[in-house]
Design a protein around this motif. Sequence first.
Motif, PDB file in Angstrom:
ATOM      1  N   GLU A  58       0.834  -1.172  -0.235  1.00 43.02           N
ATOM      2  CA  GLU A  58       0.072  -0.040  -0.081  1.00 43.02           C
ATOM      3  C   GLU A  58       0.897   1.194  -0.080  1.00 43.02           C
ATOM      4  O   GLU A  58       1.811   1.413   0.713  1.00 43.02           O
ATOM      5  N   ILE A  59       0.783   1.974  -1.028  1.00 39.29           N
ATOM      6  CA  ILE A  59       1.367   3.173  -1.016  1.00 39.29           C
ATOM      7  C   ILE A  59       0.976   4.367  -0.456  1.00 39.29           C
ATOM      8  O   ILE A  59      -0.355   4.765  -0.687  1.00 39.29           O
ATOM      9  N   SER A  60       1.482   5.137   0.463  1.00 40.09           N
ATOM     10  CA  SER A  60       1.075   6.291   1.141  1.00 40.09           C
ATOM     11  C   SER A  60       1.370   7.643   0.144  1.00 40.09           C
ATOM     12  O   SER A  60       2.716   8.001   0.121  1.00 40.09           O
ATOM     13  N   TYR A  61       0.456   8.414  -0.403  1.00 44.12           N
ATOM     14  CA  TYR A  61       0.794   9.406  -1.173  1.00 44.12           C
ATOM     15  C   TYR A  61       0.735  10.796  -0.382  1.00 44.12           C
ATOM     16  O   TYR A  61       0.096  11.121   0.559  1.00 44.12           O
ATOM     17  N   PRO A  62       1.471  11.821  -0.914  1.00 45.50           N
ATOM     18  CA  PRO A  62       1.496  13.016  -0.287  1.00 45.50           C
ATOM     19  C   PRO A  62       0.521  13.861  -0.671  1.00 45.50           C
ATOM     20  O   PRO A  62      -0.577  13.435  -1.408  1.00 45.50           O
ATOM     21  N   PRO A  63       0.167  15.169  -0.088  1.00 39.99           N
ATOM     22  CA  PRO A  63      -1.129  15.871  -0.515  1.00 39.99           C
ATOM     23  C   PRO A  63      -1.011  16.272  -1.904  1.00 39.99           C
ATOM     24  O   PRO A  63      -0.016  16.507  -2.688  1.00 39.99           O
ATOM     25  N   ARG A  64      -2.369  16.327  -2.756  1.00 41.16           N
ATOM     26  CA  ARG A  64      -2.483  16.698  -3.709  1.00 41.16           C
ATOM     27  C   ARG A  64      -3.668  17.317  -4.344  1.00 41.16           C
ATOM     28  O   ARG A  64      -4.607  17.390  -3.391  1.00 41.16           O
TER      29      ARG A  64
END
Length: 336
Positions: free
Chosen positions: A2-8
């Motif tokens: 599971e990849i944790s993404y930064p704010p977008r």
Amino acid sequence: MEISYPPRIQLARLPTPLQPLDRITEKFSTPHGGPRIWVKRDDLTETAMSGNKLRKLEFVAGQAVAQGCDTLITCGGVQSNHCRTTALVGARLGMRVQLILRGELDGIPDGNLLVDQLAGASTAFYPPRQYFEELPELFSHWQEFYAQRGHKAFPIPTGASDGLGIWGYIAASEELLADCSARGFVPEHIVCATGSGGTQAGLTLGCQLLASTARVTGYAVCDNADYFQSKVRADVRHWSALTKSDIDENTLNINVNADYIGPGYALAEEPVYRAIADIASLEGLLLDPVYTGKAFFGLLQELHRGSYRDCKNLVFVHTGGQFGLFPHREKFPFLL
């Protein structure tokens, strides 16, 4: 994993379609066999802003807003897809946009440059030699220019291709693999045009993080294979530093085909233009002679050579760029 993404900032219309190109598959199949060809329609990320750059700018704009910036500064050629996308993103978010452009204004604005101006971006033109020799100084100049006027500018490198921008194609790789799974296959090959390296870097890193066996290949439209090998590693190294992730860049499976660059960046020969016309008439798919048309032409040549004969499914990532087709209109005399 599971990849944790930064704010977008959500800008693109996702997921983009994955569709088969069965007429092209049939026409360009060989006695040796070959794959079913699919296209990931990232040219449809969002109408006028269509293309791969929008995925990257979701994360770049998210960082710019988080830092309290009200201005975006970026660079590229006069017909840069990335600059056009940045101009439209800035307009949509109510931010100023300053473009540092390589080349000169020659006649009436056309293609991407016309869209830049319609979107209200400020444009500054520089001769190629000055552009390449002084680009860091040009960024500093324009950041100071806006700072003196009470604005905070966020600098975006060529193509938004760095450790921040490649988040766009880490996310895209996850989306693409899910698309393929939903259609009942696992892709052996994923192919894209590579010009600033960020899309290839994101797809390569994304497939590694997701433990995919797909082989990602960038068809170079400029520079050479060594350059893109180094650029992809540099982007991943930057990403690793930003995220404090332990990625051994030497384990990356980086594949570059630099055999179809032709005369140089944004320059193509007649076979590329004929391939663009063939693909449009067969599938209603519009490619451009700077990026996608040149890469797809290269892919067709490799199919003819039997390079993918043992592959069942190959996905071409259509990174957009159709606005760049129109300034090349005189290169299609064979249609008259």
